[in-house]
Design a protein around this motif. Structure first.
Motif, PDB file in Angstrom:
ATOM      1  N   HIS A 311       4.681  16.938  18.605  1.00 56.65           N
ATOM      2  CA  HIS A 311       5.481  16.830  19.836  1.00 56.65           C
ATOM      3  C   HIS A 311       6.747  16.011  19.592  1.00 56.65           C
ATOM      4  O   HIS A 311       7.864  16.412  19.968  1.00 56.65           O
ATOM      5  CB  HIS A 311       4.635  16.189  20.929  1.00 56.65           C
ATOM      6  CG  HIS A 311       5.258  16.240  22.278  1.00 56.65           C
ATOM      7  ND1 HIS A 311       4.930  15.372  23.300  1.00 56.65           N
ATOM      8  CD2 HIS A 311       6.232  17.050  22.791  1.00 56.65           C
ATOM      9  CE1 HIS A 311       5.645  15.662  24.374  1.00 56.65           C
ATOM     10  NE2 HIS A 311       6.440  16.666  24.085  1.00 56.65           N
ATOM     11  N   GLY A 312       6.575  14.856  18.931  1.00 57.29           N
ATOM     12  CA  GLY A 312       7.730  14.021  18.636  1.00 57.29           C
ATOM     13  C   GLY A 312       8.737  14.715  17.741  1.00 57.29           C
ATOM     14  O   GLY A 312       9.957  14.617  17.939  1.00 57.29           O
ATOM     15  N   HIS A 313       8.233  15.462  16.759  1.00 56.34           N
ATOM     16  CA  HIS A 313       9.105  16.187  15.838  1.00 56.34           C
ATOM     17  C   HIS A 313       9.970  17.209  16.592  1.00 56.34           C
ATOM     18  O   HIS A 313      11.178  17.354  16.330  1.00 56.34           O
ATOM     19  CB  HIS A 313       8.244  16.891  14.789  1.00 56.34           C
ATOM     20  CG  HIS A 313       8.995  17.344  13.589  1.00 56.34           C
ATOM     21  ND1 HIS A 313       8.427  18.097  12.588  1.00 56.34           N
ATOM     22  CD2 HIS A 313      10.295  17.170  13.209  1.00 56.34           C
ATOM     23  CE1 HIS A 313       9.320  18.352  11.654  1.00 56.34           C
ATOM     24  NE2 HIS A 313      10.464  17.811  12.006  1.00 56.34           N
ATOM     25  N   ALA A 320      19.215  14.997  23.418  1.00 60.50           N
ATOM     26  CA  ALA A 320      18.867  14.549  24.763  1.00 60.50           C
ATOM     27  C   ALA A 320      17.444  13.999  24.844  1.00 60.50           C
ATOM     28  O   ALA A 320      17.144  13.195  25.737  1.00 60.50           O
ATOM     29  CB  ALA A 320      19.043  15.707  25.755  1.00 60.50           C
ATOM     30  N   THR A 321      16.569  14.438  23.954  1.00 59.59           N
ATOM     31  CA  THR A 321      15.176  13.977  24.007  1.00 59.59           C
ATOM     32  C   THR A 321      14.790  13.183  22.746  1.00 59.59           C
ATOM     33  O   THR A 321      13.606  12.925  22.517  1.00 59.59           O
ATOM     34  CB  THR A 321      14.222  15.184  24.148  1.00 59.59           C
ATOM     35  OG1 THR A 321      14.460  16.108  23.063  1.00 59.59           O
ATOM     36  CG2 THR A 321      14.436  15.897  25.474  1.00 59.59           C
ATOM     37  N   ARG A 322      15.800  12.787  21.968  1.00 59.06           N
ATOM     38  CA  ARG A 322      15.523  12.105  20.708  1.00 59.06           C
ATOM     39  C   ARG A 322      14.768  10.793  20.920  1.00 59.06           C
ATOM     40  O   ARG A 322      13.811  10.492  20.201  1.00 59.06           O
ATOM     41  CB  ARG A 322      16.826  11.846  19.956  1.00 59.06           C
ATOM     42  CG  ARG A 322      16.614  11.265  18.554  1.00 59.06           C
ATOM     43  CD  ARG A 322      17.912  11.195  17.766  1.00 59.06           C
ATOM     44  NE  ARG A 322      17.649  10.753  16.413  1.00 59.06           N
ATOM     45  CZ  ARG A 322      17.527   9.476  16.060  1.00 59.06           C
ATOM     46  NH1 ARG A 322      17.677   8.526  16.976  1.00 59.06           N
ATOM     47  NH2 ARG A 322      17.266   9.149  14.799  1.00 59.06           N
ATOM     48  N   ASN A 323      15.173  10.010  21.909  1.00 61.46           N
ATOM     49  CA  ASN A 323      14.505   8.723  22.143  1.00 61.46           C
ATOM     50  C   ASN A 323      13.039   8.911  22.538  1.00 61.46           C
ATOM     51  O   ASN A 323      12.170   8.133  22.120  1.00 61.46           O
ATOM     52  CB  ASN A 323      15.245   7.932  23.228  1.00 61.46           C
ATOM     53  CG  ASN A 323      16.573   7.395  22.732  1.00 61.46           C
ATOM     54  OD1 ASN A 323      16.779   7.226  21.523  1.00 61.46           O
ATOM     55  ND2 ASN A 323      17.489   7.118  23.657  1.00 61.46           N
ATOM     56  N   ASP A 324      12.791   9.938  23.349  1.00 64.21           N
ATOM     57  CA  ASP A 324      11.398  10.228  23.695  1.00 64.21           C
ATOM     58  C   ASP A 324      10.595  10.608  22.457  1.00 64.21           C
ATOM     59  O   ASP A 324       9.433  10.204  22.296  1.00 64.21           O
ATOM     60  CB  ASP A 324      11.333  11.378  24.715  1.00 64.21           C
ATOM     61  CG  ASP A 324      11.824  10.960  26.088  1.00 64.21           C
ATOM     62  OD1 ASP A 324      11.786   9.747  26.388  1.00 64.21           O
ATOM     63  OD2 ASP A 324      12.240  11.846  26.857  1.00 64.21           O
ATOM     64  N   GLY A 325      11.228  11.380  21.583  1.00 62.92           N
ATOM     65  CA  GLY A 325      10.560  11.765  20.347  1.00 62.92           C
ATOM     66  C   GLY A 325      10.223  10.571  19.476  1.00 62.92           C
ATOM     67  O   GLY A 325       9.119  10.475  18.928  1.00 62.92           O
ATOM     68  N   ARG A 327       9.773   7.508  20.465  1.00 60.02           N
ATOM     69  CA  ARG A 327       8.718   6.721  21.125  1.00 60.02           C
ATOM     70  C   ARG A 327       7.344   7.329  20.861  1.00 60.02           C
ATOM     71  O   ARG A 327       6.386   6.611  20.561  1.00 60.02           O
ATOM     72  CB  ARG A 327       8.992   6.655  22.636  1.00 60.02           C
ATOM     73  CG  ARG A 327       7.903   5.941  23.436  1.00 60.02           C
ATOM     74  CD  ARG A 327       8.219   5.943  24.917  1.00 60.02           C
ATOM     75  NE  ARG A 327       8.474   7.280  25.423  1.00 60.02           N
ATOM     76  CZ  ARG A 327       7.512   8.169  25.680  1.00 60.02           C
ATOM     77  NH1 ARG A 327       6.249   7.861  25.474  1.00 60.02           N
ATOM     78  NH2 ARG A 327       7.830   9.366  26.165  1.00 60.02           N
ATOM     79  N   ILE A 328       7.251   8.652  20.955  1.00 57.03           N
ATOM     80  CA  ILE A 328       5.974   9.321  20.710  1.00 57.03           C
ATOM     81  C   ILE A 328       5.549   9.159  19.251  1.00 57.03           C
ATOM     82  O   ILE A 328       4.376   8.923  18.942  1.00 57.03           O
ATOM     83  CB  ILE A 328       6.083  10.806  21.089  1.00 57.03           C
ATOM     84  CG1 ILE A 328       6.215  10.951  22.609  1.00 57.03           C
ATOM     85  CG2 ILE A 328       4.881  11.594  20.586  1.00 57.03           C
ATOM     86  CD1 ILE A 328       6.500  12.355  23.070  1.00 57.03           C
ATOM     87  N   LEU A 329       6.524   9.229  18.328  1.00 57.08           N
ATOM     88  CA  LEU A 329       6.210   9.022  16.916  1.00 57.08           C
ATOM     89  C   LEU A 329       5.735   7.594  16.655  1.00 57.08           C
ATOM     90  O   LEU A 329       4.841   7.370  15.828  1.00 57.08           O
ATOM     91  CB  LEU A 329       7.418   9.338  16.045  1.00 57.08           C
ATOM     92  CG  LEU A 329       7.787  10.821  15.870  1.00 57.08           C
ATOM     93  CD1 LEU A 329       9.021  10.952  14.993  1.00 57.08           C
ATOM     94  CD2 LEU A 329       6.629  11.602  15.264  1.00 57.08           C
ATOM     95  N   ASP A 330       6.318   6.632  17.350  1.00 63.43           N
ATOM     96  CA  ASP A 330       5.876   5.241  17.205  1.00 63.43           C
ATOM     97  C   ASP A 330       4.410   5.095  17.621  1.00 63.43           C
ATOM     98  O   ASP A 330       3.627   4.407  16.952  1.00 63.43           O
ATOM     99  CB  ASP A 330       6.746   4.312  18.054  1.00 63.43           C
ATOM    100  CG  ASP A 330       8.129   4.086  17.456  1.00 63.43           C
ATOM    101  OD1 ASP A 330       8.296   4.361  16.248  1.00 63.43           O
ATOM    102  OD2 ASP A 330       9.035   3.654  18.193  1.00 63.43           O
ATOM    103  N   ASP A 331       4.050   5.741  18.732  1.00 61.70           N
ATOM    104  CA  ASP A 331       2.660   5.677  19.188  1.00 61.70           C
ATOM    105  C   ASP A 331       1.727   6.350  18.179  1.00 61.70           C
ATOM    106  O   ASP A 331       0.631   5.843  17.897  1.00 61.70           O
ATOM    107  CB  ASP A 331       2.526   6.361  20.555  1.00 61.70           C
ATOM    108  CG  ASP A 331       3.214   5.585  21.667  1.00 61.70           C
ATOM    109  OD1 ASP A 331       3.461   4.368  21.482  1.00 61.70           O
ATOM    110  OD2 ASP A 331       3.507   6.184  22.723  1.00 61.70           O
ATOM    111  N   ALA A 332       2.168   7.473  17.639  1.00 59.81           N
ATOM    112  CA  ALA A 332       1.352   8.180  16.650  1.00 59.81           C
ATOM    113  C   ALA A 332       1.175   7.339  15.388  1.00 59.81           C
ATOM    114  O   ALA A 332       0.083   7.273  14.813  1.00 59.81           O
ATOM    115  CB  ALA A 332       1.991   9.526  16.304  1.00 59.81           C
TER     116      ALA A 332
END
Length: 364
Positions: A311-313, A320-325, A327-332
């Motif tokens: 999802h992060g990838h 536009a959604t890079r920061n969300d990506g 954040r999700i990668l950090d959680d993973a």
């Protein structure tokens, strides 16, 4: 839990030790004469209790607490090893050990599904360190090979892919034993596992060729052949052939639907999402990853890390959604670190580095 199909004085003494009773207390506990217990202690495997007493011993063992069962198994194991007792002639596992070994392997499968690596490793090495292949009959060799294959799964999930203490080494060893036992289905499953190792180590063309062969291999079940077909697509996608990979994966996805395999079906959508992301079809990628996230297994840390990484990838592919990506990668990455998924952690770091390189302005 241990079970005894045929009691001798040896097993009776091990039970007394496990219950931590004196000879007199044990005799009273069973309702037999003290001289009967003394006879068992003297003759060990050379004497057998009467049928009615066998049933009494069964009941005493069944009612024992878990700690006593563990002490019973340990006492029997030590008594049954060469050189531990002059009156004991058995060198391989006893019947109860086969049952305990089988039960432990079932526990290993559950532990690996939850990424409880320490527990799984302890259970596997309990048996792999206890017996040598040369002292095992065919049943023991089967359990030894299955244990070695599961050790390979553990090593693979932890990222130990190549080397003397690696998934590749364990899979090859297990394959050799299954070939010796002439069990073609197990041999083919190990071939599939070795192809996964080739893919993980970067040998994408080799892995794809092996997957293609195994996808039509009658030794494998229909489900395993569908998995091989899915992994053909995975290797192709990693090698940059995203459009063809997506078509191959879609065929595998339909197969999983026909087989009513929801977990595999969800994983296939996750891999489809990444293939479409590589092909530049962001909307399609988001649609497939949404399906995977809604239908995927949620109690497996491994699958949560894989879903979040995918999802992060995908989100990183749009500014536009890079920061969300990220954040999700950090959680993973945090979860991968907690449970020891080093291979997945390496993939996350690689995605981050690639994203950072792509986001830097080009210099003229």
């Amino acid at each position: 839990m241990a079970a005894v199909h045929h009691w001798t004085g040896l097993e009776a003494r091990a039970l007394r030790f496990a219950l931590r009773m004196s000879v007199r207390a044990f005799a009273e506990h069973l309702g037999v004469a003290v001289r009967t217990v003394s006879k068992w202690e003297k003759l060990l495997a050379a004497t057998e209790p009467r049928p009615d007493t066998q049933a009494i011993l069964d009941t005493a063992l069944a009612r024992a607490e878990a700690g006593a069962h563990l002490r019973f198994e340990t006492a029997l194991s030590e008594a049954g090893r060469p050189g531990q007792g002059r009156q004991v002639t058995a060198t391989g596992p006893r019947a109860w050990e086969y049952e305990s070994w089988t039960d432990d392997l079932d526990r290993v499968v559950v532990a690996l599904s939850r990424q409880d690596f320490l527990f799984a490793d302890n259970l596997l090495n309990r048996w792999l360190a206890r017996f040598k292949p040369l002292e095992l009959d065919d049943k023991g060799l089967y359990l030894f090979a299955r244990s070695t294959a599961l050790l390979g799964d553990l090593q693979r999930d932890q990222g130990a892919v190549l080397g003397p203490m690696s998934a590749q080494h364990s899979y090859a060893g297990a394959r050799s034993v299954f070939a010796q036992l002439d069990i073609p289905r197990r041999v083919a499953q190990l071939d599939l596992s070795l192809a996964v190792v080739a893919e993980m180590s970067g040998k994408l063309e080799t892995a794809a060729r092996h997957y293609e062969t195994l996808a039509v291999d009658d030794r494998l079940s229909r489900r395993d052949r569908a998995r091989a077909r899915l992994w053909v697509g995975t290797a192709l996608s990693k090698d940059g052939n995203h459009d063809y990979a997506a078509r191959v994966m879609l065929a595998a996805t339909r197969e999983f639907e026909d087989l009513s395999e929801p977990d595999d079906w969800s994983v296939a959508h996750q891999k489809l999402a990444l293939a479409h992301r590589g092909a530049g079809h962001r909307d399609q990628a988001l649609r497939f990853i949404d399906i995977a996230r809604r239908t995927g297994v949620t109690d497996s840390p491994m699958q949560r890390v894989r879903l979040d990484t995918a999802h992060g990838h995908i989100l990183l592919s749009d500014p536009a959604t890079r920061n969300d990506g990220l954040r999700i990668l950090d959680d993973a990455a945090k979860l991968a670190t907690e449970v020891g998924l080093s291979h997945q952690l390496g993939s996350i770091e690689s995605i981050r580095m690639t994203s950072e390189g792509a986001s830097r302005p080009r210099q003229r």
